[in-house]
Design an enzyme around this catalytic site. Sequence first.
Site, PDB file in Angstrom:
ATOM      1  N   TYR A  51       0.826  -1.196   0.000  1.00  0.00           N
ATOM      2  CA  TYR A  51       0.000   0.000   0.000  1.00  0.00           C
ATOM      3  C   TYR A  51       0.869   1.258   0.000  1.00  0.00           C
ATOM      4  O   TYR A  51       0.355   2.350  -0.213  1.00  0.00           O
ATOM      5  CB  TYR A  51      -0.917   0.046   1.233  1.00  0.00           C
ATOM      6  CG  TYR A  51      -1.934  -1.061   1.333  1.00  0.00           C
ATOM      7  CD1 TYR A  51      -2.129  -1.987   0.302  1.00  0.00           C
ATOM      8  CD2 TYR A  51      -2.711  -1.202   2.482  1.00  0.00           C
ATOM      9  CE1 TYR A  51      -3.056  -3.008   0.424  1.00  0.00           C
ATOM     10  CE2 TYR A  51      -3.647  -2.217   2.603  1.00  0.00           C
ATOM     11  CZ  TYR A  51      -3.813  -3.124   1.578  1.00  0.00           C
ATOM     12  OH  TYR A  51      -4.738  -4.128   1.710  1.00  0.00           O
ATOM     13  N   LEU A 188     -17.605  -3.570   1.707  1.00  0.00           N
ATOM     14  CA  LEU A 188     -18.751  -2.846   1.151  1.00  0.00           C
ATOM     15  C   LEU A 188     -18.822  -3.002  -0.369  1.00  0.00           C
ATOM     16  O   LEU A 188     -19.463  -2.215  -1.067  1.00  0.00           O
ATOM     17  CB  LEU A 188     -18.675  -1.360   1.523  1.00  0.00           C
ATOM     18  CG  LEU A 188     -18.797  -1.075   3.030  1.00  0.00           C
ATOM     19  CD1 LEU A 188     -18.504   0.385   3.332  1.00  0.00           C
ATOM     20  CD2 LEU A 188     -20.177  -1.471   3.544  1.00  0.00           C
ATOM     21  N   SER A 231     -12.161   4.784   4.301  1.00  0.00           N
ATOM     22  CA  SER A 231     -12.728   6.019   3.778  1.00  0.00           C
ATOM     23  C   SER A 231     -11.784   7.149   4.135  1.00  0.00           C
ATOM     24  O   SER A 231     -11.029   7.056   5.106  1.00  0.00           O
ATOM     25  CB  SER A 231     -14.113   6.290   4.374  1.00  0.00           C
ATOM     26  OG  SER A 231     -14.635   7.514   3.865  1.00  0.00           O
TER      27      SER A 231
END
Length: 287
Positions: A51, A188, A231
């Site tokens: 990442y 999600l 988020s």
Amino acid sequence: MTFPTFTLRDGNQIPSFGFGVFQIPADGSTKAAVAKALELGYRHIDTATAYFNEAEVGAAIQESGIPREEIWVTTKLWLQDYAYEDAKKGIDASLTKLGLDYVDLMLLHQPYGEVEQAWQALEEAQSAGKIKSIGVSNMTPKIYQKFVPNFKTKPVVNQVEFNPYFQQEELRQTMLEDGVAIEAWAPLGQGNADLFQEPVLQEIAERHHKNVGQVILRFEHQLGIIVFPKSTHDERIKSNIDIFDFALSNVEMDAIKALDKGKGSHDPDVPGVGEWLLNAFDVHAND
């Protein structure tokens, strides 16, 4: 608030709900998002070498003022570093970037290449106190049966794609038999618009005065899945954790289970995936 924990097969208690930082840039955005998550009560952060934002995760943790032992930190070793000596260096490199003496969980990010050598390095790092728990990621039942029987110790978690459209029925049964917890990446559905427009989810959300995302996360939590939605928006970071003041009924759970399509966006069993991932980028490009 205090989040519920799940007990892993090694006895460690993992917060059942965390914060993911996949695709959040290392331009200050990761540090800011993690800082906000910690401020709001998150105590489980999931990052990875691939990442490219471990340093910002570590900086946010160090500046939070929260005792280290109260924060569960997960990172992942990239398959570029799976050869035994490379794996040992990769583990130490992650600790250095994070600025931590240990991580709570380290995973093998992808199940290809020198998996057994990398696992040996994780086991040794665990014995040395550098890692509390060790696990795998993206292992299908087929891949799991190929590698794990050769491991000296079994993984405590398998982090895989999981959401109402892809509920991993076969894998869940395999993991249940071995006492391996499942963690969900993309819990999600990576913002799948169709998923969020599902009438059954919208009806359940309205009934509980929640949003669809909260219903999805609650569904996964009640299945015993460890989740860490990501988020960069403060309000979404806040609303995502607001799932512990309601419960889904058996009827509601069954209605969401019926959404399962049995297929995800990523199939680790496809030939050539390992080679493609290995060549996707170089985690040492900036070393």
